[in-house]
Design a protein around this motif. Structure first.
Motif, PDB file in Angstrom:
ATOM      1  N   THR A  25       8.538 -11.537   0.232  1.00 15.17           N
ATOM      2  CA  THR A  25       7.194 -11.829   0.716  1.00 15.17           C
ATOM      3  C   THR A  25       6.742 -10.764   1.705  1.00 15.17           C
ATOM      4  O   THR A  25       7.557 -10.005   2.244  1.00 15.17           O
ATOM      5  CB  THR A  25       7.158 -13.214   1.398  1.00 15.17           C
ATOM      6  N   ALA A  26       5.453 -10.747   1.960  1.00 10.25           N
ATOM      7  CA  ALA A  26       4.893  -9.808   2.926  1.00 10.25           C
ATOM      8  C   ALA A  26       5.298 -10.224   4.336  1.00 10.25           C
ATOM      9  O   ALA A  26       5.261 -11.403   4.680  1.00 10.25           O
ATOM     10  CB  ALA A  26       3.370  -9.781   2.805  1.00 10.25           C
ATOM     11  N   ALA A  27       5.697  -9.259   5.138  1.00  9.91           N
ATOM     12  CA  ALA A  27       6.086  -9.530   6.517  1.00  9.91           C
ATOM     13  C   ALA A  27       4.891  -9.481   7.460  1.00  9.91           C
ATOM     14  O   ALA A  27       4.946  -9.997   8.564  1.00  9.91           O
ATOM     15  CB  ALA A  27       7.132  -8.513   6.969  1.00  9.91           C
ATOM     16  N   MET A  28       3.804  -8.848   7.001  1.00 12.46           N
ATOM     17  CA  MET A  28       2.625  -8.671   7.847  1.00 12.46           C
ATOM     18  C   MET A  28       1.381  -8.574   6.971  1.00 12.46           C
ATOM     19  O   MET A  28       1.489  -8.317   5.775  1.00 12.46           O
ATOM     20  CB  MET A  28       2.773  -7.393   8.674  1.00 12.46           C
ATOM     21  N   PRO A  29       0.213  -8.794   7.545  1.00 14.44           N
ATOM     22  CA  PRO A  29      -1.013  -8.639   6.752  1.00 14.44           C
ATOM     23  C   PRO A  29      -1.293  -7.159   6.505  1.00 14.44           C
ATOM     24  O   PRO A  29      -0.966  -6.311   7.335  1.00 14.44           O
ATOM     25  CB  PRO A  29      -2.090  -9.268   7.632  1.00 14.44           C
ATOM     26  N   GLY A  30      -1.866  -6.864   5.355  1.00 14.35           N
ATOM     27  CA  GLY A  30      -2.198  -5.481   5.052  1.00 14.35           C
ATOM     28  C   GLY A  30      -2.679  -5.333   3.623  1.00 14.35           C
ATOM     29  O   GLY A  30      -3.000  -6.309   2.946  1.00 14.35           O
ATOM     30  N   THR A  31      -2.716  -4.089   3.162  1.00 16.81           N
ATOM     31  CA  THR A  31      -3.187  -3.737   1.825  1.00 16.81           C
ATOM     32  C   THR A  31      -2.084  -3.011   1.077  1.00 16.81           C
ATOM     33  O   THR A  31      -1.453  -2.104   1.617  1.00 16.81           O
ATOM     34  CB  THR A  31      -4.422  -2.815   1.923  1.00 16.81           C
ATOM     35  N   ILE A  32      -1.879  -3.391  -0.175  1.00 15.00           N
ATOM     36  CA  ILE A  32      -0.906  -2.701  -1.027  1.00 15.00           C
ATOM     37  C   ILE A  32      -1.540  -1.377  -1.457  1.00 15.00           C
ATOM     38  O   ILE A  32      -2.599  -1.374  -2.080  1.00 15.00           O
ATOM     39  CB  ILE A  32      -0.542  -3.554  -2.260  1.00 15.00           C
ATOM     40  N   THR A  33      -0.907  -0.262  -1.093  1.00 13.44           N
ATOM     41  CA  THR A  33      -1.479   1.044  -1.431  1.00 13.44           C
ATOM     42  C   THR A  33      -0.744   1.752  -2.556  1.00 13.44           C
ATOM     43  O   THR A  33      -1.287   2.693  -3.136  1.00 13.44           O
ATOM     44  CB  THR A  33      -1.517   1.977  -0.200  1.00 13.44           C
ATOM     45  N   ASN A  34       0.489   1.310  -2.854  1.00 13.84           N
ATOM     46  CA  ASN A  34       1.232   1.952  -3.938  1.00 13.84           C
ATOM     47  C   ASN A  34       2.342   1.016  -4.402  1.00 13.84           C
ATOM     48  O   ASN A  34       2.903   0.283  -3.595  1.00 13.84           O
ATOM     49  CB  ASN A  34       1.833   3.278  -3.482  1.00 13.84           C
ATOM     50  N   ILE A  35       2.632   1.055  -5.693  1.00 11.72           N
ATOM     51  CA  ILE A  35       3.737   0.286  -6.266  1.00 11.72           C
ATOM     52  C   ILE A  35       4.597   1.278  -7.041  1.00 11.72           C
ATOM     53  O   ILE A  35       4.109   1.966  -7.930  1.00 11.72           O
ATOM     54  CB  ILE A  35       3.225  -0.849  -7.171  1.00 11.72           C
ATOM     55  N   HIS A  36       5.886   1.355  -6.675  1.00 15.22           N
ATOM     56  CA  HIS A  36       6.779   2.357  -7.248  1.00 15.22           C
ATOM     57  C   HIS A  36       7.557   1.888  -8.470  1.00 15.22           C
ATOM     58  O   HIS A  36       8.238   2.695  -9.096  1.00 15.22           O
ATOM     59  CB  HIS A  36       7.805   2.815  -6.201  1.00 15.22           C
ATOM     60  N   VAL A  51       4.287   0.088  -1.126  1.00 16.68           N
ATOM     61  CA  VAL A  51       3.832   0.502   0.194  1.00 16.68           C
ATOM     62  C   VAL A  51       2.755  -0.479   0.648  1.00 16.68           C
ATOM     63  O   VAL A  51       1.810  -0.769  -0.091  1.00 16.68           O
ATOM     64  CB  VAL A  51       3.263   1.938   0.174  1.00 16.68           C
ATOM     65  N   LEU A  52       2.925  -0.985   1.868  1.00 23.87           N
ATOM     66  CA  LEU A  52       1.976  -1.915   2.480  1.00 23.87           C
ATOM     67  C   LEU A  52       1.364  -1.226   3.693  1.00 23.87           C
ATOM     68  O   LEU A  52       2.083  -0.856   4.630  1.00 23.87           O
ATOM     69  CB  LEU A  52       2.710  -3.190   2.903  1.00 23.87           C
ATOM     70  N   GLU A  53       0.052  -1.006   3.656  1.00 25.03           N
ATOM     71  CA  GLU A  53      -0.624  -0.372   4.789  1.00 25.03           C
ATOM     72  C   GLU A  53      -1.112  -1.458   5.737  1.00 25.03           C
ATOM     73  O   GLU A  53      -1.819  -2.377   5.328  1.00 25.03           O
ATOM     74  CB  GLU A  53      -1.803   0.472   4.325  1.00 25.03           C
ATOM     75  N   ALA A  75      -1.250  -6.236  -6.893  1.00 18.31           N
ATOM     76  CA  ALA A  75      -1.703  -4.997  -7.527  1.00 18.31           C
ATOM     77  C   ALA A  75      -2.137  -4.033  -6.429  1.00 18.31           C
ATOM     78  O   ALA A  75      -2.423  -4.443  -5.300  1.00 18.31           O
ATOM     79  CB  ALA A  75      -2.862  -5.273  -8.475  1.00 18.31           C
ATOM     80  N   LYS A  76      -2.193  -2.768  -6.770  1.00 16.67           N
ATOM     81  CA  LYS A  76      -2.652  -1.759  -5.828  1.00 16.67           C
ATOM     82  C   LYS A  76      -4.055  -2.148  -5.357  1.00 16.67           C
ATOM     83  O   LYS A  76      -4.916  -2.490  -6.157  1.00 16.67           O
ATOM     84  CB  LYS A  76      -2.656  -0.394  -6.526  1.00 16.67           C
ATOM     85  N   GLY A  77      -4.252  -2.126  -4.044  1.00 17.71           N
ATOM     86  CA  GLY A  77      -5.546  -2.478  -3.467  1.00 17.71           C
ATOM     87  C   GLY A  77      -5.642  -3.928  -3.005  1.00 17.71           C
ATOM     88  O   GLY A  77      -6.597  -4.287  -2.316  1.00 17.71           O
ATOM     89  N   ASP A  78      -4.669  -4.752  -3.369  1.00 18.88           N
ATOM     90  CA  ASP A  78      -4.690  -6.159  -2.958  1.00 18.88           C
ATOM     91  C   ASP A  78      -4.442  -6.288  -1.461  1.00 18.88           C
ATOM     92  O   ASP A  78      -3.608  -5.594  -0.896  1.00 18.88           O
ATOM     93  CB  ASP A  78      -3.615  -6.977  -3.683  1.00 18.88           C
ATOM     94  N   MET A  79      -5.162  -7.225  -0.837  1.00 20.33           N
ATOM     95  CA  MET A  79      -4.917  -7.604   0.554  1.00 20.33           C
ATOM     96  C   MET A  79      -3.890  -8.723   0.532  1.00 20.33           C
ATOM     97  O   MET A  79      -3.989  -9.630  -0.289  1.00 20.33           O
ATOM     98  CB  MET A  79      -6.200  -8.117   1.205  1.00 20.33           C
ATOM     99  N   VAL A  80      -2.902  -8.660   1.413  1.00 26.54           N
ATOM    100  CA  VAL A  80      -1.874  -9.695   1.493  1.00 26.54           C
ATOM    101  C   VAL A  80      -1.761 -10.205   2.927  1.00 26.54           C
ATOM    102  O   VAL A  80      -2.147  -9.523   3.875  1.00 26.54           O
ATOM    103  CB  VAL A  80      -0.501  -9.198   0.998  1.00 26.54           C
TER     104      VAL A  80
END
Length: 90
Positions: A25-36, A51-53, A75-80
């Motif tokens: 799960t996400a540890a903090m709020p942010g935006t997914i900028t890349n999936i490897h 990568v979570l920005e 997905a890339k660009g999603d807010m979490v």
């Protein structure tokens, strides 16, 4: 006037991860900028997965255990938000 009807209870959250898979799960709020990785890729412990920005800083999300990517729930660009499922490893 008649009282407002009570709001329906929200449906329980369901996981997109297969039964028995380790969910990260996400540890903090942010935006997914890349999936490897992609579903089916094998990963090792501490391998960068996405990568979570957050607050203009890029944070690599790494695999907590070795295995195969069973699901990717963003997905890339999603807010979490903290606690949102990112991916699962079987």
């Amino acid at each position: 006037p008649a009282p407002e009807p009570a709001a329906a209870a929200p449906a329980p959250a369901t996981s997109a991860a297969p039964a028995g898979a380790h969910v990260q799960t996400a540890a903090m709020p942010g935006t997914i900028t890349n999936i490897h990785v992609a579903v089916g890729d094998k990963v090792e412990v501490n391998q960068p997965v996405m990568v979570l920005e957050a607050m203009k800083m890029e944070n690599e999300v790494v695999a907590e255990q070795a295995g195969t990517i069973a699901s990717i729930n963003v997905a890339k660009g999603d807010m979490v938000n903290p606690g949102d499922e990112l991916f699962s490893i079987a």
